[in-house]
Design a protein around this motif. Structure first.
Motif, PDB file in Angstrom:
ATOM      1  N   MET A   1       0.848  -1.178   0.000  1.00  0.00           N
ATOM      2  CA  MET A   1       0.000   0.000   0.000  1.00  0.00           C
ATOM      3  C   MET A   1       0.887   1.233   0.000  1.00  0.00           C
ATOM      4  O   MET A   1       1.819   1.350   0.768  1.00  0.00           O
ATOM      5  N   SER A   2       0.581   2.179  -0.868  1.00  0.00           N
ATOM      6  CA  SER A   2       1.367   3.398  -0.967  1.00  0.00           C
ATOM      7  C   SER A   2       0.471   4.610  -0.757  1.00  0.00           C
ATOM      8  O   SER A   2      -0.649   4.647  -1.226  1.00  0.00           O
ATOM      9  N   SER A   3       1.000   5.599  -0.071  1.00  0.00           N
ATOM     10  CA  SER A   3       0.206   6.786   0.248  1.00  0.00           C
ATOM     11  C   SER A   3       0.324   7.871  -0.815  1.00  0.00           C
ATOM     12  O   SER A   3      -0.410   8.848  -0.765  1.00  0.00           O
ATOM     13  N   GLY A   4       1.257   7.730  -1.747  1.00  0.00           N
ATOM     14  CA  GLY A   4       1.475   8.764  -2.744  1.00  0.00           C
ATOM     15  C   GLY A   4       2.302   9.932  -2.233  1.00  0.00           C
ATOM     16  O   GLY A   4       2.433  10.951  -2.894  1.00  0.00           O
ATOM     17  N   VAL A   5       2.870   9.790  -1.048  1.00  0.00           N
ATOM     18  CA  VAL A   5       3.696  10.833  -0.441  1.00  0.00           C
ATOM     19  C   VAL A   5       5.067  10.829  -1.120  1.00  0.00           C
ATOM     20  O   VAL A   5       5.668   9.781  -1.315  1.00  0.00           O
ATOM     21  N   ALA A   6       5.559  12.016  -1.462  1.00  0.00           N
ATOM     22  CA  ALA A   6       6.878  12.159  -2.075  1.00  0.00           C
ATOM     23  C   ALA A   6       7.942  12.268  -0.984  1.00  0.00           C
ATOM     24  O   ALA A   6       7.632  12.517   0.182  1.00  0.00           O
ATOM     25  N   VAL A   7       9.189  12.076  -1.387  1.00  0.00           N
ATOM     26  CA  VAL A   7      10.312  12.218  -0.457  1.00  0.00           C
ATOM     27  C   VAL A   7      11.188  13.365  -0.960  1.00  0.00           C
ATOM     28  O   VAL A   7      11.631  13.358  -2.111  1.00  0.00           O
ATOM     29  N   ALA A   8      11.421  14.341  -0.102  1.00  0.00           N
ATOM     30  CA  ALA A   8      12.266  15.490  -0.466  1.00  0.00           C
ATOM     31  C   ALA A   8      13.689  15.023  -0.742  1.00  0.00           C
ATOM     32  O   ALA A   8      14.210  14.135  -0.050  1.00  0.00           O
ATOM     33  N   SER A   9      14.327  15.627  -1.723  1.00  0.00           N
ATOM     34  CA  SER A   9      15.689  15.222  -2.094  1.00  0.00           C
ATOM     35  C   SER A   9      16.670  15.428  -0.940  1.00  0.00           C
ATOM     36  O   SER A   9      17.665  14.709  -0.833  1.00  0.00           O
ATOM     37  N   GLU A  10      16.394  16.394  -0.051  1.00  0.00           N
ATOM     38  CA  GLU A  10      17.279  16.622   1.093  1.00  0.00           C
ATOM     39  C   GLU A  10      17.383  15.379   1.985  1.00  0.00           C
ATOM     40  O   GLU A  10      18.400  15.168   2.641  1.00  0.00           O
ATOM     41  N   CYS A  11      16.349  14.552   2.002  1.00  0.00           N
ATOM     42  CA  CYS A  11      16.386  13.329   2.813  1.00  0.00           C
ATOM     43  C   CYS A  11      17.514  12.419   2.348  1.00  0.00           C
ATOM     44  O   CYS A  11      18.267  11.884   3.165  1.00  0.00           O
ATOM     45  N   PHE A  12      17.644  12.274   1.041  1.00  0.00           N
ATOM     46  CA  PHE A  12      18.685  11.405   0.488  1.00  0.00           C
ATOM     47  C   PHE A  12      20.065  12.042   0.605  1.00  0.00           C
ATOM     48  O   PHE A  12      21.059  11.354   0.827  1.00  0.00           O
ATOM     49  N   GLN A  13      20.134  13.357   0.479  1.00  0.00           N
ATOM     50  CA  GLN A  13      21.413  14.057   0.634  1.00  0.00           C
ATOM     51  C   GLN A  13      21.942  13.912   2.060  1.00  0.00           C
ATOM     52  O   GLN A  13      23.128  13.622   2.269  1.00  0.00           O
ATOM     53  N   GLU A  14      21.073  14.100   3.038  1.00  0.00           N
ATOM     54  CA  GLU A  14      21.486  13.957   4.440  1.00  0.00           C
ATOM     55  C   GLU A  14      21.877  12.514   4.737  1.00  0.00           C
ATOM     56  O   GLU A  14      22.841  12.259   5.468  1.00  0.00           O
ATOM     57  N   PHE A  15      21.139  11.559   4.174  1.00  0.00           N
ATOM     58  CA  PHE A  15      21.472  10.147   4.385  1.00  0.00           C
ATOM     59  C   PHE A  15      22.864   9.840   3.832  1.00  0.00           C
ATOM     60  O   PHE A  15      23.657   9.155   4.483  1.00  0.00           O
ATOM     61  N   GLN A  16      23.181  10.340   2.650  1.00  0.00           N
ATOM     62  CA  GLN A  16      24.506  10.104   2.071  1.00  0.00           C
ATOM     63  C   GLN A  16      25.595  10.719   2.944  1.00  0.00           C
ATOM     64  O   GLN A  16      26.661  10.129   3.115  1.00  0.00           O
ATOM     65  N   GLN A  17      25.311  11.888   3.504  1.00  0.00           N
ATOM     66  CA  GLN A  17      26.288  12.519   4.398  1.00  0.00           C
ATOM     67  C   GLN A  17      26.507  11.656   5.637  1.00  0.00           C
ATOM     68  O   GLN A  17      27.638  11.432   6.054  1.00  0.00           O
ATOM     69  N   SER A  34       1.324  19.438   5.381  1.00  0.00           N
ATOM     70  CA  SER A  34       0.226  19.074   4.481  1.00  0.00           C
ATOM     71  C   SER A  34       0.196  17.572   4.171  1.00  0.00           C
ATOM     72  O   SER A  34      -0.626  17.126   3.366  1.00  0.00           O
ATOM     73  N   ARG A  35       1.113  16.825   4.773  1.00  0.00           N
ATOM     74  CA  ARG A  35       1.201  15.364   4.602  1.00  0.00           C
ATOM     75  C   ARG A  35       1.371  14.929   3.150  1.00  0.00           C
ATOM     76  O   ARG A  35       0.840  13.916   2.722  1.00  0.00           O
ATOM     77  N   THR A  36       2.152  15.720   2.407  1.00  0.00           N
ATOM     78  CA  THR A  36       2.386  15.404   1.004  1.00  0.00           C
ATOM     79  C   THR A  36       3.830  15.012   0.724  1.00  0.00           C
ATOM     80  O   THR A  36       4.136  14.508  -0.356  1.00  0.00           O
ATOM     81  N   GLU A  37       4.728  15.255   1.697  1.00  0.00           N
ATOM     82  CA  GLU A  37       6.148  15.019   1.456  1.00  0.00           C
ATOM     83  C   GLU A  37       6.853  14.663   2.755  1.00  0.00           C
ATOM     84  O   GLU A  37       6.556  15.221   3.816  1.00  0.00           O
ATOM     85  N   ALA A 100       2.581   4.510   8.102  1.00  0.00           N
ATOM     86  CA  ALA A 100       2.841   3.128   7.675  1.00  0.00           C
ATOM     87  C   ALA A 100       2.833   2.991   6.159  1.00  0.00           C
ATOM     88  O   ALA A 100       3.690   2.308   5.582  1.00  0.00           O
ATOM     89  N   SER A 101       1.893   3.652   5.501  1.00  0.00           N
ATOM     90  CA  SER A 101       1.791   3.506   4.053  1.00  0.00           C
ATOM     91  C   SER A 101       2.843   4.333   3.302  1.00  0.00           C
ATOM     92  O   SER A 101       3.035   4.134   2.113  1.00  0.00           O
ATOM     93  N   SER A 102       3.528   5.222   3.985  1.00  0.00           N
ATOM     94  CA  SER A 102       4.551   6.063   3.353  1.00  0.00           C
ATOM     95  C   SER A 102       5.972   5.560   3.613  1.00  0.00           C
ATOM     96  O   SER A 102       6.916   6.030   2.981  1.00  0.00           O
ATOM     97  N   LYS A 103       6.137   4.640   4.524  1.00  0.00           N
ATOM     98  CA  LYS A 103       7.470   4.185   4.949  1.00  0.00           C
ATOM     99  C   LYS A 103       8.338   3.734   3.784  1.00  0.00           C
ATOM    100  O   LYS A 103       9.500   4.142   3.666  1.00  0.00           O
ATOM    101  N   ASP A 104       7.821   2.906   2.909  1.00  0.00           N
ATOM    102  CA  ASP A 104       8.640   2.351   1.833  1.00  0.00           C
ATOM    103  C   ASP A 104       9.170   3.412   0.871  1.00  0.00           C
ATOM    104  O   ASP A 104      10.233   3.233   0.286  1.00  0.00           O
ATOM    105  N   ALA A 105       8.432   4.504   0.701  1.00  0.00           N
ATOM    106  CA  ALA A 105       8.907   5.577  -0.181  1.00  0.00           C
ATOM    107  C   ALA A 105      10.234   6.135   0.327  1.00  0.00           C
ATOM    108  O   ALA A 105      11.107   6.502  -0.457  1.00  0.00           O
ATOM    109  N   LEU A 106      10.397   6.168   1.633  1.00  0.00           N
ATOM    110  CA  LEU A 106      11.645   6.645   2.234  1.00  0.00           C
ATOM    111  C   LEU A 106      12.657   5.516   2.371  1.00  0.00           C
ATOM    112  O   LEU A 106      13.817   5.652   2.004  1.00  0.00           O
ATOM    113  N   ARG A 107      12.232   4.389   2.890  1.00  0.00           N
ATOM    114  CA  ARG A 107      13.149   3.308   3.254  1.00  0.00           C
ATOM    115  C   ARG A 107      13.808   2.628   2.064  1.00  0.00           C
ATOM    116  O   ARG A 107      15.016   2.378   2.063  1.00  0.00           O
ATOM    117  N   LYS A 108      13.047   2.291   1.048  1.00  0.00           N
ATOM    118  CA  LYS A 108      13.591   1.492  -0.061  1.00  0.00           C
ATOM    119  C   LYS A 108      14.804   2.114  -0.751  1.00  0.00           C
ATOM    120  O   LYS A 108      15.760   1.406  -1.045  1.00  0.00           O
TER     121      LYS A 108
END
Length: 139
Positions: A1-17, A34-37, A100-108
């Motif tokens: 199940m996916s919520s359609g929530v986007a992940v901000a690019s800063e999330c991946f930049q900080e993770f790489q750091q 707004s629960r969109t990102e 719960a439905s947005s976790k995979d958008a970030l985690r994967k």
């Protein structure tokens, strides 16, 4: 199940750091108002595990990546990147569902995570509990 929530690019930049430079100890992520990102909520470069736990809200959901340090029985120092999905019992039902439905958008896309921790109360994310899990995955 996916919520359609986007992940901000800063999330991946900080993770790489965190992953590459080791200048960060943990990153907290949250949904924007707004629960969109999914956005970065907080980063810390010099903190202990208790400070990290203090930043997990009693009534709100967060995700986190923590660079968990521990020692093996032979005394050697190890690190394991842990992904936390924090969804406490006190959080509103709707927030927990979107979380719960947005976790995979970030985690994967986060390559290099060693252990995933699901937490609904502090006993599930306590240092000793996480240490046991990390050591089990280190074998």
């Amino acid at each position: 199940m996916s919520s359609g929530v986007a992940v901000a690019s800063e999330c991946f930049q900080e993770f790489q750091q965190l992953k590459m430079s080791k200048s960060l100890k943990y990153i907290l992520f949250k949904l924007n108002d707004s629960r969109t990102e999914i956005v970065v909520d907080k980063t810390s470069g010099n903190s202990d595990y208790e400070e990290f736990l203090d930043n997990l809200p009693a009534d709100g959901c967060k995700w986190a990546v923590y660079d968990f340090q521990y020692k093996l029985e032979d005394g050697s120092q190890r690190n394991k990147l842990c992904f936390f999905s924090w969804s406490p019992d006190n959080a509103p039902i709707r927030a927990k569902m979107v979380h719960a439905s947005s976790k995979d958008a970030l985690r994967k896309p986060l390559d290099g995570i060693g252990v995933e921790i699901q937490g609904t109360d502090l006993t599930e994310v306590a240092y000793e509990t996480v240490l046991d899990r990390v050591k089990r995955f280190s074998r």
